[in-house]
Scaffold this active site. Structure first.
Site, PDB file in Angstrom:
ATOM      1  N   LYS A 151      16.136  -0.092  -1.354  1.00 56.45           N
ATOM      2  CA  LYS A 151      16.218   0.960  -0.332  1.00 56.45           C
ATOM      3  C   LYS A 151      17.677   1.283   0.004  1.00 56.45           C
ATOM      4  O   LYS A 151      18.008   2.424   0.347  1.00 56.45           O
ATOM      5  CB  LYS A 151      15.443   0.576   0.931  1.00 56.45           C
ATOM      6  CG  LYS A 151      13.997   1.014   0.876  1.00 56.45           C
ATOM      7  CD  LYS A 151      13.177   0.203  -0.081  1.00 56.45           C
ATOM      8  CE  LYS A 151      12.261   0.835  -1.022  1.00 56.45           C
ATOM      9  NZ  LYS A 151      11.649  -0.063  -1.988  1.00 56.45           N
TER      10      LYS A 151
ATOM     11  N   GLY B  64       7.326   2.355 -17.890  1.00 56.75           N
ATOM     12  CA  GLY B  64       6.474   2.148 -16.716  1.00 56.75           C
ATOM     13  C   GLY B  64       6.800   3.133 -15.605  1.00 56.75           C
ATOM     14  O   GLY B  64       7.861   3.048 -14.989  1.00 56.75           O
TER      15      GLY B  64
ATOM     16  N   ILE C 276       8.403   0.814  -9.193  1.00 55.80           N
ATOM     17  CA  ILE C 276       9.814   0.492  -9.452  1.00 55.80           C
ATOM     18  C   ILE C 276      10.443   1.560 -10.339  1.00 55.80           C
ATOM     19  O   ILE C 276      11.562   2.023 -10.083  1.00 55.80           O
ATOM     20  CB  ILE C 276       9.954  -0.905 -10.106  1.00 55.80           C
ATOM     21  CG1 ILE C 276       9.468  -1.978  -9.126  1.00 55.80           C
ATOM     22  CG2 ILE C 276      11.400  -1.175 -10.519  1.00 55.80           C
ATOM     23  CD1 ILE C 276       9.550  -3.405  -9.647  1.00 55.80           C
TER      24      ILE C 276
ATOM     25  N   HIS D 147       6.634  17.990  20.036  1.00 55.11           N
ATOM     26  CA  HIS D 147       7.061  19.178  19.299  1.00 55.11           C
ATOM     27  C   HIS D 147       8.559  19.385  19.523  1.00 55.11           C
ATOM     28  O   HIS D 147       9.009  19.300  20.658  1.00 55.11           O
ATOM     29  CB  HIS D 147       6.306  20.410  19.807  1.00 55.11           C
ATOM     30  CG  HIS D 147       6.811  21.679  19.193  1.00 55.11           C
ATOM     31  ND1 HIS D 147       6.510  22.023  17.888  1.00 55.11           N
ATOM     32  CD2 HIS D 147       7.619  22.654  19.680  1.00 55.11           C
ATOM     33  CE1 HIS D 147       7.103  23.176  17.604  1.00 55.11           C
ATOM     34  NE2 HIS D 147       7.787  23.580  18.670  1.00 55.11           N
TER      35      HIS D 147
HETATM   36  P1  FAD Z   1       8.772 -13.534  -3.323  1.00 54.73           P
HETATM   37  O1  FAD Z   1       9.467 -12.522  -2.507  1.00 54.73           O
HETATM   38  O2  FAD Z   1       8.829 -13.404  -4.789  1.00 54.73           O
HETATM   39  O3  FAD Z   1       9.377 -14.930  -2.875  1.00 54.73           O
HETATM   40  C1  FAD Z   1       9.031 -16.128  -3.463  1.00 54.73           C
HETATM   41  C2  FAD Z   1      10.166 -17.106  -3.312  1.00 54.73           C
HETATM   42  O4  FAD Z   1       9.724 -18.384  -3.718  1.00 54.73           O
HETATM   43  C3  FAD Z   1      11.359 -16.781  -4.181  1.00 54.73           C
HETATM   44  O5  FAD Z   1      12.551 -16.890  -3.443  1.00 54.73           O
HETATM   45  C4  FAD Z   1      11.318 -17.838  -5.289  1.00 54.73           C
HETATM   46  O6  FAD Z   1      12.603 -18.192  -5.763  1.00 54.73           O
HETATM   47  C5  FAD Z   1      10.680 -18.987  -4.555  1.00 54.73           C
HETATM   48  N1  FAD Z   1       9.958 -19.920  -5.425  1.00 54.73           N
HETATM   49  C6  FAD Z   1       9.046 -19.604  -6.386  1.00 54.73           C
HETATM   50  N2  FAD Z   1       8.546 -20.736  -6.917  1.00 54.73           N
HETATM   51  C7  FAD Z   1       9.146 -21.756  -6.283  1.00 54.73           C
HETATM   52  C8  FAD Z   1       9.054 -23.165  -6.391  1.00 54.73           C
HETATM   53  N3  FAD Z   1       8.204 -23.726  -7.228  1.00 54.73           N
HETATM   54  N4  FAD Z   1       9.846 -23.917  -5.590  1.00 54.73           N
HETATM   55  C9  FAD Z   1      10.682 -23.339  -4.708  1.00 54.73           C
HETATM   56  N5  FAD Z   1      10.818 -22.019  -4.562  1.00 54.73           N
HETATM   57  C10 FAD Z   1      10.052 -21.235  -5.330  1.00 54.73           C
HETATM   58  N6  FAD Z   1       7.297  -4.465  -1.402  1.00 54.73           N
HETATM   59  C11 FAD Z   1       7.156  -3.706  -0.300  1.00 54.73           C
HETATM   60  O7  FAD Z   1       6.261  -3.974   0.511  1.00 54.73           O
HETATM   61  N7  FAD Z   1       7.994  -2.648  -0.045  1.00 54.73           N
HETATM   62  C12 FAD Z   1       8.987  -2.323  -0.892  1.00 54.73           C
HETATM   63  O8  FAD Z   1       9.716  -1.381  -0.642  1.00 54.73           O
HETATM   64  C13 FAD Z   1       9.156  -3.096  -2.061  1.00 54.73           C
HETATM   65  N8  FAD Z   1      10.143  -2.811  -2.923  1.00 54.73           N
HETATM   66  C14 FAD Z   1      10.301  -3.586  -4.035  1.00 54.73           C
HETATM   67  C15 FAD Z   1      11.295  -3.243  -4.934  1.00 54.73           C
HETATM   68  C16 FAD Z   1      11.483  -3.999  -6.086  1.00 54.73           C
HETATM   69  C17 FAD Z   1      12.570  -3.622  -7.043  1.00 54.73           C
HETATM   70  C18 FAD Z   1      10.651  -5.125  -6.324  1.00 54.73           C
HETATM   71  C19 FAD Z   1      10.851  -5.981  -7.535  1.00 54.73           C
HETATM   72  C20 FAD Z   1       9.646  -5.473  -5.440  1.00 54.73           C
HETATM   73  C21 FAD Z   1       9.457  -4.694  -4.291  1.00 54.73           C
HETATM   74  N9  FAD Z   1       8.443  -4.962  -3.388  1.00 54.73           N
HETATM   75  C22 FAD Z   1       8.283  -4.190  -2.282  1.00 54.73           C
HETATM   76  C23 FAD Z   1       7.531  -6.094  -3.578  1.00 54.73           C
HETATM   77  C24 FAD Z   1       7.979  -7.288  -2.707  1.00 54.73           C
HETATM   78  O9  FAD Z   1       9.305  -7.615  -3.029  1.00 54.73           O
HETATM   79  C25 FAD Z   1       7.056  -8.459  -2.933  1.00 54.73           C
HETATM   80  O10 FAD Z   1       5.718  -8.066  -2.720  1.00 54.73           O
HETATM   81  C26 FAD Z   1       7.396  -9.592  -1.992  1.00 54.73           C
HETATM   82  O11 FAD Z   1       8.729 -10.007  -2.144  1.00 54.73           O
HETATM   83  C27 FAD Z   1       6.461 -10.778  -2.224  1.00 54.73           C
HETATM   84  O12 FAD Z   1       6.744 -11.775  -1.310  1.00 54.73           O
HETATM   85  P2  FAD Z   1       6.419 -13.308  -1.621  1.00 54.73           P
HETATM   86  O13 FAD Z   1       6.946 -14.071  -0.475  1.00 54.73           O
HETATM   87  O14 FAD Z   1       5.006 -13.446  -1.988  1.00 54.73           O
HETATM   88  O15 FAD Z   1       7.238 -13.648  -2.940  1.00 54.73           O
HETATM   89  P1  NAI Z   2       3.472  -1.027 -11.165  1.00 54.92           P
HETATM   90  O1  NAI Z   2       2.208  -1.735 -11.373  1.00 54.92           O
HETATM   91  O2  NAI Z   2       3.699  -0.244  -9.936  1.00 54.92           O
HETATM   92  O3  NAI Z   2       3.731  -0.007 -12.371  1.00 54.92           O
HETATM   93  C1  NAI Z   2       3.769  -0.415 -13.700  1.00 54.92           C
HETATM   94  C2  NAI Z   2       3.527   0.800 -14.580  1.00 54.92           C
HETATM   95  O4  NAI Z   2       3.803   0.442 -15.902  1.00 54.92           O
HETATM   96  C3  NAI Z   2       2.080   1.288 -14.529  1.00 54.92           C
HETATM   97  O5  NAI Z   2       2.049   2.679 -14.331  1.00 54.92           O
HETATM   98  C4  NAI Z   2       1.528   0.862 -15.881  1.00 54.92           C
HETATM   99  O6  NAI Z   2       0.509   1.724 -16.340  1.00 54.92           O
HETATM  100  C5  NAI Z   2       2.759   0.946 -16.743  1.00 54.92           C
HETATM  101  N1  NAI Z   2       2.738   0.107 -17.934  1.00 54.92           N
HETATM  102  C6  NAI Z   2       2.282  -1.162 -18.055  1.00 54.92           C
HETATM  103  N2  NAI Z   2       2.490  -1.607 -19.307  1.00 54.92           N
HETATM  104  C7  NAI Z   2       3.088  -0.612 -19.993  1.00 54.92           C
HETATM  105  C8  NAI Z   2       3.558  -0.482 -21.321  1.00 54.92           C
HETATM  106  N3  NAI Z   2       3.488  -1.489 -22.183  1.00 54.92           N
HETATM  107  N4  NAI Z   2       4.116   0.702 -21.680  1.00 54.92           N
HETATM  108  C9  NAI Z   2       4.223   1.724 -20.803  1.00 54.92           C
HETATM  109  N5  NAI Z   2       3.793   1.648 -19.523  1.00 54.92           N
HETATM  110  C10 NAI Z   2       3.243   0.488 -19.129  1.00 54.92           C
HETATM  111  O7  NAI Z   2       4.600  -2.149 -11.365  1.00 54.92           O
HETATM  112  P2  NAI Z   2       6.158  -2.138 -11.081  1.00 54.92           P
HETATM  113  O8  NAI Z   2       6.692  -0.762 -10.945  1.00 54.92           O
HETATM  114  O9  NAI Z   2       6.741  -3.050 -12.087  1.00 54.92           O
HETATM  115  O10 NAI Z   2       6.248  -2.825  -9.657  1.00 54.92           O
HETATM  116  C11 NAI Z   2       5.719  -4.136  -9.457  1.00 54.92           C
HETATM  117  C12 NAI Z   2       5.171  -4.280  -8.078  1.00 54.92           C
HETATM  118  O11 NAI Z   2       6.214  -4.301  -7.123  1.00 54.92           O
HETATM  119  C13 NAI Z   2       4.287  -3.110  -7.671  1.00 54.92           C
HETATM  120  O12 NAI Z   2       2.951  -3.410  -7.985  1.00 54.92           O
HETATM  121  C14 NAI Z   2       4.455  -3.000  -6.218  1.00 54.92           C
HETATM  122  O13 NAI Z   2       3.428  -3.665  -5.554  1.00 54.92           O
HETATM  123  C15 NAI Z   2       5.770  -3.715  -5.924  1.00 54.92           C
HETATM  124  N6  NAI Z   2       6.742  -2.712  -5.470  1.00 54.92           N
HETATM  125  C16 NAI Z   2       6.497  -2.065  -4.309  1.00 54.92           C
HETATM  126  C17 NAI Z   2       7.342  -1.095  -3.856  1.00 54.92           C
HETATM  127  C18 NAI Z   2       7.006  -0.361  -2.615  1.00 54.92           C
HETATM  128  O14 NAI Z   2       6.126  -0.803  -1.884  1.00 54.92           O
HETATM  129  N7  NAI Z   2       7.666   0.753  -2.317  1.00 54.92           N
HETATM  130  C19 NAI Z   2       8.578  -0.752  -4.582  1.00 54.92           C
HETATM  131  C20 NAI Z   2       8.715  -1.468  -5.824  1.00 54.92           C
HETATM  132  C21 NAI Z   2       7.834  -2.433  -6.218  1.00 54.92           C
END
Ligand code: FAD
Ligand code: NAI
Length: 476
Positions: free
Chosen positions: A60, A189, A193, A453
């Site tokens: 973000k 994809g 993301i 508004h």
């Molecule tokens: P994680 O955030 O993955 O945290 C798990 C933690 O556990 C990590 O720090 C890891 O190192 C640690 N860990 C794992 N295994 C072990 C172990 N065995 N021992 C000790 N530590 C361990 N979600 C949204 O809602 N809004 C968004 O805008 C959004 N944007 C995203 C953008 C990107 C680029 C990505 C990749 C994801 C985004 N997500 C977003 C998804 C969101 O980041 C995840 O859903 C969320 O972080 C999950 O939380 P979690 O606590 O389950 O796991």
């Molecule tokens: P995603 O599940 O959102 O999208 C993956 C896309 O890749 C899908 O459209 C799928 O059909 C496509 N795909 C899969 N295999 C493929 C292949 N071999 N070739 C071409 N296309 C293929 O997963 P993404 O973007 O990796 O994000 C992971 C998760 O992170 C999301 O499920 C979401 O929950 C979380 N996230 C949330 C955000 C938010 O809430 N704003 C922002 C970023 C991530």
């Protein structure tokens, strides 16, 4: 090996799910430890998980920076503002993002201290009998015994076998850290993301091509929302190619060569400077469970839990991205709080029907509840009311008239079943739908609530009125 340390609650993972569970457990008077393995860019332990380090917050930050830059070239002119060609200092933009990450990961450490949570920095493995052995970063091992253990290990990017991550082929981690704008950026994809980070680099000047495997665009979103989003993204220059099957990649001198077949089945090649692969994420369950714990993994590597996030093993729970359900930080937040409360004997609960979804592109997409397509498939009778931002004074004054709000309500009871939004700031507006649905509100309730508004929220108000064909600012 040091002596076993005893806690009421041991949390494995300090991401959104884990830190919420730990803080709520500590608030409830439980002696709590939280283990996290992650290191920040400076090589020091960094709490907050994927979300704070390489997910929600850094993405973000870059979305906001790139949006300011894009607006300079595409929006300011309408306001009568002109200036010489805008320039972007990518290194400075990324450094700003890193500072925000540091502030927030440090903030979690401070919250742990304030709540008297004991952090352990290293990799935790669940042993039989609710014992967690932690291999710490200094090489030592400690053993923690928890009356309850909450697994919140999160998720990792899926790597395709023919596109190994490295300097040129990256996942979100690499794509948040480019030191200059890639001239040609390929993305595999067109999910969340791909669209968010694709937008960042497209706004800064990359030629972005997204190869999506499915024949339809954003099938989880309302079809009208997805259709408008596709049109807006195309206008911005995102080249989204659907129905593509990527067969291989090769890093050569002139860039990454991506071989794929297009929707017509014809062989194609794309050459890019950087390739981002974002085809979903996988539960981080590797090495997490020693033999004999009794905790089960499903075929996707997720920890199997019931509706209360209980694993079926006495005192062992699992939450967040490593279990079923949407991979969203706020879903993990709620599960963390609910499990801590259940452990303390309170009635913790997460309502999956009212989890909001947001895609932070321009325009933003947001929704809660069922889509029209889902309601039709389930045979639920419904009425729809929608209202365009082009008829909302505030949106036009902001020069951001694209998009609409759609409210879906049950045809007989009028209960709101879903809200679908595309437009400026809809990441905030969607919560009107969340709140209304949590309180089992009707479209008529929403229509009778006074909205300020001029504000963007008037689109929600008029859309709710449109359900009963009484929107004021459009013909019904
Ligand atoms: P994680 O955030 O993955 O945290 C798990 C933690 O556990 C990590 O720090 C890891 O190192 C640690 N860990 C794992 N295994 C072990 C172990 N065995 N021992 C000790 N530590 C361990 N979600 C949204 O809602 N809004 C968004 O805008 C959004 N944007 C995203 C953008 C990107 C680029 C990505 C990749 C994801 C985004 N997500 C977003 C998804 C969101 O980041 C995840 O859903 C969320 O972080 C999950 O939380 P979690 O606590 O389950 O796991
Ligand atoms: P995603 O599940 O959102 O999208 C993956 C896309 O890749 C899908 O459209 C799928 O059909 C496509 N795909 C899969 N295999 C493929 C292949 N071999 N070739 C071409 N296309 C293929 O997963 P993404 O973007 O990796 O994000 C992971 C998760 O992170 C999301 O499920 C979401 O929950 C979380 N996230 C949330 C955000 C938010 O809430 N704003 C922002 C970023 C991530």
């Amino acid at each position: 090996m040091s002596e076993q340390q005893q806690f009421d609650v041991v949390v494995i993972g300090g991401g959104p799910a884990g830190y919420h569970a730990a803080i709520r457990a500590a608030q409830l008077g439980l002696k709590t430890a939280c283990i996290d393995a992650a290191l920040g860019k400076d090589g020091k332990p960094a709490l907050g998980g994927t979300c704070l380090r390489v997910g929600c917050i850094p993405s973000k930050a870059l979305l906001d920076s790139s949006r300011q830059f894009w607006n300079m070239g595409h929006l300011f002119d309408q306001h009568g503002i002109s200036f010489d060609k805008p320039r972007i200092d990518v290194k400075k933009m990324v450094a700003r993002k890193d500072a925000i990450v540091k502030q927030f990961t440090g903030g979690i450490a401070a919250l742990f201290k304030a709540n008297k949570i004991t952090p352990f920095y290293g990799f935790g493995q669940l042993q039989p009998g609710n014992v967690v052995s932690v291999k710490q970063h200094d090489g030592s091992t400690v053993e923690l015994k928890g009356t309850n253990v909450i697994i919140a290990a999160g998720s990792d990017s899926i790597e395709l076998p023919f596109a190994k991550f490295g300097e040129h082929i990256v996942d979100n981690v690499g794509a948040l850290d480019f030191d200059k704008t890639p001239k040609r950026l390929g993305i595999i994809g067109a999910g969340v993301i791909g669209l968010e980070l694709g937008s960042v680099w497209n706004r800064l000047g990359s030629e972005v091509v997204i190869l999506e495997g499915l024949p339809s665009f954003l099938p989880a979103a309302d079809a009208e929302v997805a259709k408008l989003a596709a049109r807006e993204f195309k206008k911005q220059g995102l080249d989204i190619r659907l129905g593509c099957k990527v067969g291989g990649t090769e890093v050569k001198k002139d860039g990454v060569h991506v071989a794929y077949t297009d929707a017509k089945g014809e062989a194609q090649e794309l050459v890019v400077d950087k390739l981002m692969v974002c085809v979903g994420r996988r539960a981080a369950s590797k090495g997490l469970l020693a033999d004999g714990t009794g905790v089960q993994l499903n075929e996707r590597g997720q920890i199997v839990v019931d509706e209360h996030c209980h694993t079926g093993v006495d005192g062992v729970w699992a939450i967040g991205d490593c279990v079923r359900g949407p991979m969203l930080a706020h879903k993990g937040f709620e599960e963390g709080i609910a499990v801590a409360e259940l452990i303390a004997g309170l009635p913790g609960h997460v309502n999956f029907d009212t989890i909001p979804y947001v895609i932070y592109t321009e325009p933003e997409l947001a929704w809660v509840g069922k889509t029209e397509e889902q309601l039709k498939a389930e045979g639920v009778p419904y009425k729809a009311g929608s209202f365009p931002f082009a008829a909302v004074g505030r949106a036009v004054a902001m020069a951001e008239p694209a998009g609409f709000v759609k409210v879906l309500a049950h045809a007989e009871t009028d209960t709101i079943l879903g809200m679908h939004l595309i437009g400026a700031n809809v990441s905030e507006l969607v919560h009107e739908g969340v709140l209304a649905m949590e309180f089992k509100g009707s479209a008529d309730d929403l229509a009778r609530i006074c909205h300020a508004h001029p504000s963007l929220s008037e689109a929600v108000h008029d859309a709710a009125m449109a359900v009963h064909k009484r929107a004021i600012h459009k013909a019904n």
